[in-house]
Scaffold this motif. Structure first.
Motif, PDB file in Angstrom:
ATOM      1  N   VAL B   4     -13.002  -0.259  14.236  1.00  0.00           N
ATOM      2  CA  VAL B   4     -12.184  -1.321  14.821  1.00  0.00           C
ATOM      3  C   VAL B   4     -11.957  -0.939  16.276  1.00  0.00           C
ATOM      4  O   VAL B   4     -11.593   0.203  16.588  1.00  0.00           O
ATOM      5  CB  VAL B   4     -10.856  -1.538  14.050  1.00  0.00           C
ATOM      6  CG1 VAL B   4     -10.073  -0.249  13.878  1.00  0.00           C
ATOM      7  CG2 VAL B   4     -10.002  -2.601  14.756  1.00  0.00           C
ATOM      8  N   TYR B   5     -12.242  -1.898  17.161  1.00  0.00           N
ATOM      9  CA  TYR B   5     -12.158  -1.679  18.603  1.00  0.00           C
ATOM     10  C   TYR B   5     -10.903  -2.367  19.119  1.00  0.00           C
ATOM     11  O   TYR B   5     -10.671  -3.536  18.839  1.00  0.00           O
ATOM     12  CB  TYR B   5     -13.400  -2.291  19.259  1.00  0.00           C
ATOM     13  CG  TYR B   5     -13.418  -2.270  20.774  1.00  0.00           C
ATOM     14  CD1 TYR B   5     -14.016  -1.230  21.464  1.00  0.00           C
ATOM     15  CD2 TYR B   5     -12.862  -3.314  21.513  1.00  0.00           C
ATOM     16  CE1 TYR B   5     -14.053  -1.217  22.850  1.00  0.00           C
ATOM     17  CE2 TYR B   5     -12.895  -3.309  22.903  1.00  0.00           C
ATOM     18  CZ  TYR B   5     -13.500  -2.249  23.561  1.00  0.00           C
ATOM     19  OH  TYR B   5     -13.539  -2.240  24.926  1.00  0.00           O
ATOM     20  N   GLN B   6     -10.109  -1.642  19.865  1.00  0.00           N
ATOM     21  CA  GLN B   6      -8.909  -2.248  20.460  1.00  0.00           C
ATOM     22  C   GLN B   6      -8.922  -2.060  21.971  1.00  0.00           C
ATOM     23  O   GLN B   6      -9.110  -0.953  22.466  1.00  0.00           O
ATOM     24  CB  GLN B   6      -7.641  -1.629  19.868  1.00  0.00           C
ATOM     25  CG  GLN B   6      -6.361  -2.222  20.466  1.00  0.00           C
ATOM     26  CD  GLN B   6      -5.100  -1.830  19.701  1.00  0.00           C
ATOM     27  OE1 GLN B   6      -4.894  -2.241  18.576  1.00  0.00           O
ATOM     28  NE2 GLN B   6      -4.267  -1.009  20.303  1.00  0.00           N
ATOM     29  N   HIS B   7      -8.681  -3.149  22.680  1.00  0.00           N
ATOM     30  CA  HIS B   7      -8.513  -3.057  24.127  1.00  0.00           C
ATOM     31  C   HIS B   7      -7.032  -3.197  24.439  1.00  0.00           C
ATOM     32  O   HIS B   7      -6.382  -4.147  24.006  1.00  0.00           O
ATOM     33  CB  HIS B   7      -9.293  -4.152  24.853  1.00  0.00           C
ATOM     34  CG  HIS B   7      -9.006  -4.165  26.332  1.00  0.00           C
ATOM     35  ND1 HIS B   7      -9.589  -3.280  27.201  1.00  0.00           N
ATOM     36  CD2 HIS B   7      -8.147  -4.899  27.081  1.00  0.00           C
ATOM     37  CE1 HIS B   7      -9.128  -3.492  28.422  1.00  0.00           C
ATOM     38  NE2 HIS B   7      -8.240  -4.468  28.382  1.00  0.00           N
ATOM     39  N   GLY B   8      -6.492  -2.262  25.229  1.00  0.00           N
ATOM     40  CA  GLY B   8      -5.068  -2.297  25.569  1.00  0.00           C
ATOM     41  C   GLY B   8      -4.207  -1.837  24.411  1.00  0.00           C
ATOM     42  O   GLY B   8      -4.705  -1.527  23.318  1.00  0.00           O
ATOM     43  N   THR B   9      -2.910  -1.746  24.676  1.00  0.00           N
ATOM     44  CA  THR B   9      -1.968  -1.320  23.633  1.00  0.00           C
ATOM     45  C   THR B   9      -0.785  -2.285  23.586  1.00  0.00           C
ATOM     46  O   THR B   9      -0.473  -2.955  24.567  1.00  0.00           O
ATOM     47  CB  THR B   9      -1.414   0.091  23.922  1.00  0.00           C
ATOM     48  OG1 THR B   9      -0.631   0.058  25.119  1.00  0.00           O
ATOM     49  CG2 THR B   9      -2.524   1.125  24.053  1.00  0.00           C
ATOM     50  N   LEU B  10      -0.114  -2.297  22.446  1.00  0.00           N
ATOM     51  CA  LEU B  10       1.129  -3.063  22.343  1.00  0.00           C
ATOM     52  C   LEU B  10       2.166  -2.475  23.283  1.00  0.00           C
ATOM     53  O   LEU B  10       2.944  -3.187  23.904  1.00  0.00           O
ATOM     54  CB  LEU B  10       1.670  -3.000  20.915  1.00  0.00           C
ATOM     55  CG  LEU B  10       1.407  -4.168  19.990  1.00  0.00           C
ATOM     56  CD1 LEU B  10       2.241  -3.994  18.738  1.00  0.00           C
ATOM     57  CD2 LEU B  10       1.709  -5.499  20.659  1.00  0.00           C
ATOM     58  N   ALA B  11       2.159  -1.164  23.398  1.00  0.00           N
ATOM     59  CA  ALA B  11       3.127  -0.483  24.261  1.00  0.00           C
ATOM     60  C   ALA B  11       3.013  -0.964  25.704  1.00  0.00           C
ATOM     61  O   ALA B  11       4.018  -1.099  26.410  1.00  0.00           O
ATOM     62  CB  ALA B  11       2.920   1.032  24.184  1.00  0.00           C
ATOM     63  N   GLN B  12       1.799  -1.236  26.140  1.00  0.00           N
ATOM     64  CA  GLN B  12       1.620  -1.682  27.523  1.00  0.00           C
ATOM     65  C   GLN B  12       2.214  -3.082  27.718  1.00  0.00           C
ATOM     66  O   GLN B  12       2.727  -3.393  28.806  1.00  0.00           O
ATOM     67  CB  GLN B  12       0.142  -1.598  27.907  1.00  0.00           C
ATOM     68  CG  GLN B  12      -0.554  -2.895  28.072  1.00  0.00           C
ATOM     69  CD  GLN B  12      -2.072  -2.759  28.177  1.00  0.00           C
ATOM     70  OE1 GLN B  12      -2.685  -1.775  27.758  1.00  0.00           O
ATOM     71  NE2 GLN B  12      -2.689  -3.760  28.730  1.00  0.00           N
ATOM     72  N   LEU B  13       2.164  -3.920  26.681  1.00  0.00           N
ATOM     73  CA  LEU B  13       2.812  -5.234  26.772  1.00  0.00           C
ATOM     74  C   LEU B  13       4.329  -5.061  26.863  1.00  0.00           C
ATOM     75  O   LEU B  13       5.004  -5.781  27.605  1.00  0.00           O
ATOM     76  CB  LEU B  13       2.467  -6.109  25.566  1.00  0.00           C
ATOM     77  CG  LEU B  13       0.982  -6.394  25.315  1.00  0.00           C
ATOM     78  CD1 LEU B  13       0.815  -7.282  24.087  1.00  0.00           C
ATOM     79  CD2 LEU B  13       0.326  -7.046  26.528  1.00  0.00           C
ATOM     80  N   MET B  14       4.852  -4.072  26.119  1.00  0.00           N
ATOM     81  CA  MET B  14       6.280  -3.768  26.216  1.00  0.00           C
ATOM     82  C   MET B  14       6.620  -3.310  27.632  1.00  0.00           C
ATOM     83  O   MET B  14       7.718  -3.552  28.131  1.00  0.00           O
ATOM     84  CB  MET B  14       6.665  -2.671  25.220  1.00  0.00           C
ATOM     85  CG  MET B  14       6.541  -3.060  23.760  1.00  0.00           C
ATOM     86  SD  MET B  14       7.669  -4.397  23.265  1.00  0.00           S
ATOM     87  CE  MET B  14       9.250  -3.579  23.492  1.00  0.00           C
ATOM     88  N   ALA B  15       5.653  -2.646  28.287  1.00  0.00           N
ATOM     89  CA  ALA B  15       5.844  -2.140  29.651  1.00  0.00           C
ATOM     90  C   ALA B  15       5.406  -3.166  30.695  1.00  0.00           C
ATOM     91  O   ALA B  15       5.101  -2.809  31.838  1.00  0.00           O
ATOM     92  CB  ALA B  15       5.092  -0.824  29.832  1.00  0.00           C
ATOM     93  N   LYS B  16       5.359  -4.448  30.278  1.00  0.00           N
ATOM     94  CA  LYS B  16       5.171  -5.565  31.219  1.00  0.00           C
ATOM     95  C   LYS B  16       3.781  -5.661  31.829  1.00  0.00           C
ATOM     96  O   LYS B  16       3.613  -6.258  32.891  1.00  0.00           O
ATOM     97  CB  LYS B  16       6.238  -5.516  32.343  1.00  0.00           C
ATOM     98  CG  LYS B  16       7.655  -5.378  31.810  1.00  0.00           C
ATOM     99  CD  LYS B  16       8.690  -5.331  32.913  1.00  0.00           C
ATOM    100  CE  LYS B  16      10.097  -5.163  32.326  1.00  0.00           C
ATOM    101  NZ  LYS B  16      11.148  -5.204  33.339  1.00  0.00           N
TER     102      LYS B  16
END
Lengths: 239, 239
Positions: B4-16
């Motif tokens: 499974v390939y993921q680009h970006g993180t949920l944490a980065q969305l939390m960090a705006k």
């Protein structure tokens, strides 16, 4: 694309899963440089130029040539000095390592550090081999030999991981050391160096491999409460 | 190997950090099935058979055909029904999904779920597009439209991630829904289905790609305190 490959997680060691689940042979297809531990949390592994060395809990350093040797946890990458930042350091300690790299903006990315030179002081610890039923990593960490040496030529190698990946891996720095004469090695608790050269490689990919065919891994109970504190107590060097 | 390939993180969305940092074209080289959101946290993306759909905050569903469209966060994989568990469900709700999969021992591994059938009820929310300076994901989550429908044919698609990867991604289930008639879609908050078939694919690799060339991402301050609670409030469906 630059990739750091990790087999297993620190969290799984906290959850008492210490059986080797990847062979040295397989691991080396994913990198020629890295760190890890052997089956049963047996010592501290350092991989340089595709050669695998293990510091054991007696303080000895062993060259691991049997490709069937297994590891529960390891991180590797292919050394690529041509696309790495070159790092000449005059004087460096673990304490000021991050501050010297501030302009490289490494906080939010995975990177590998490889530094060779003269160390005035190196302080390491070495995990002693465990047998089933395995204890927690935290229990092991409370009873593990430490070693110190002064005035030694060697290589510092390991990784920086962003805080949000703490648990899967060690957040911040996770560095191992191998002396050039192969008589001293381990997981670095502290160091001081006065003349080093080396490189910092920033990765755009963290490839996390899990031992999905291992029954105990699949069935383990991962206790999330206290995981971060436990890992900090077990794996922390200076940050 | 299953990845499974993921680009970006949920944490980065939390960090705006909500700017799109991967194109649809690039993303599709890593999978033909998955979920995500568009540039600026614009809606909920569902990818099936290599076709990209977006539910927007008006409740409309758009077929995204421009391969230059960008996403800040997405997870994809290649659907491989031949090596997946086949899942006939008679009656299922979000609440009892995990308990019906107990024998598959998915707690400690990444997996993808894709279920098609008849849903008696689906409740979704859709993130509204944000503009710079971006707010936190948590702020957005407190003001986002929800939609409900009954008696609909469609596909549930998404992922399960082990608790220890919470922060990088959503721990537990993260599911999106797309109706067969493309008139209803979103991030699933709840569902009830009475007749579904589909598959569960277990991955041995989680390939985390980070936007290392994005200046704002490199410079972001990741506030670790409260991250888990914030993600739970923002991304949680029933677990």
């Amino acid at each position: 694309m630059t990739t750091v490959y990790q087999h297993g997680t620190l969290a799984q060691l906290m959850a008492k899963q210490m059986a080797g689940t990847i062979t040295v042979g397989e691991l080396l297809t994913h990198g020629d440089t890295g760190i890890g531990t052997l089956d049963g949390l047996d010592g501290e592994v350092i991989i340089l130029n595709g050669d695998v060395y293990q510091a054991d809990s007696t303080g000895a350093v062993n060259h691991i040539t049997d490709k069937e040797t297994t590891l529960p946890f390891a991180s590797v990458h292919f050394d690529q000095p041509d696309i790495s930042y070159q790092l000449p350091f005059n004087a460096t300690t673990y304490q000021n390592l991050s501050s010297q790299l501030t302009e490289k903006q490494i906080d939010n990315v995975f990177s590998a550090l490889k530094l060779h030179g003269h160390f005035t002081h190196v302080h390491v610890r070495v995990a002693p081999k465990q047998t089933k039923p395995y204890p927690s990593l935290l229990t092991v960490a409370q009873h593990q030999p430490e070693f110190e040496t002064r005035d030694v030529q060697g290589t510092l190698v390991g990784y920086y991981a962003p805080a949000v990946f703490g648990g899967a891996t060690a957040a911040g720095w996770h560095l191992h050391f191998l002396a050039d004469d192969h008589k001293f090695a381990g997981h670095v608790l502290d160091f001081e160096a006065d003349d080093m050269v080396g490189s910092l490689l920033i990765f755009d990919e963290f490839e996390q491999h899990l031992p999905i065919d291992n029954h105990d891994f699949r069935a383990m109970k991962q206790d999330m409460a206290g995981l971060q504190d436990g890992i900090e107590a077990s794996e922390g060097g200076r940050k």
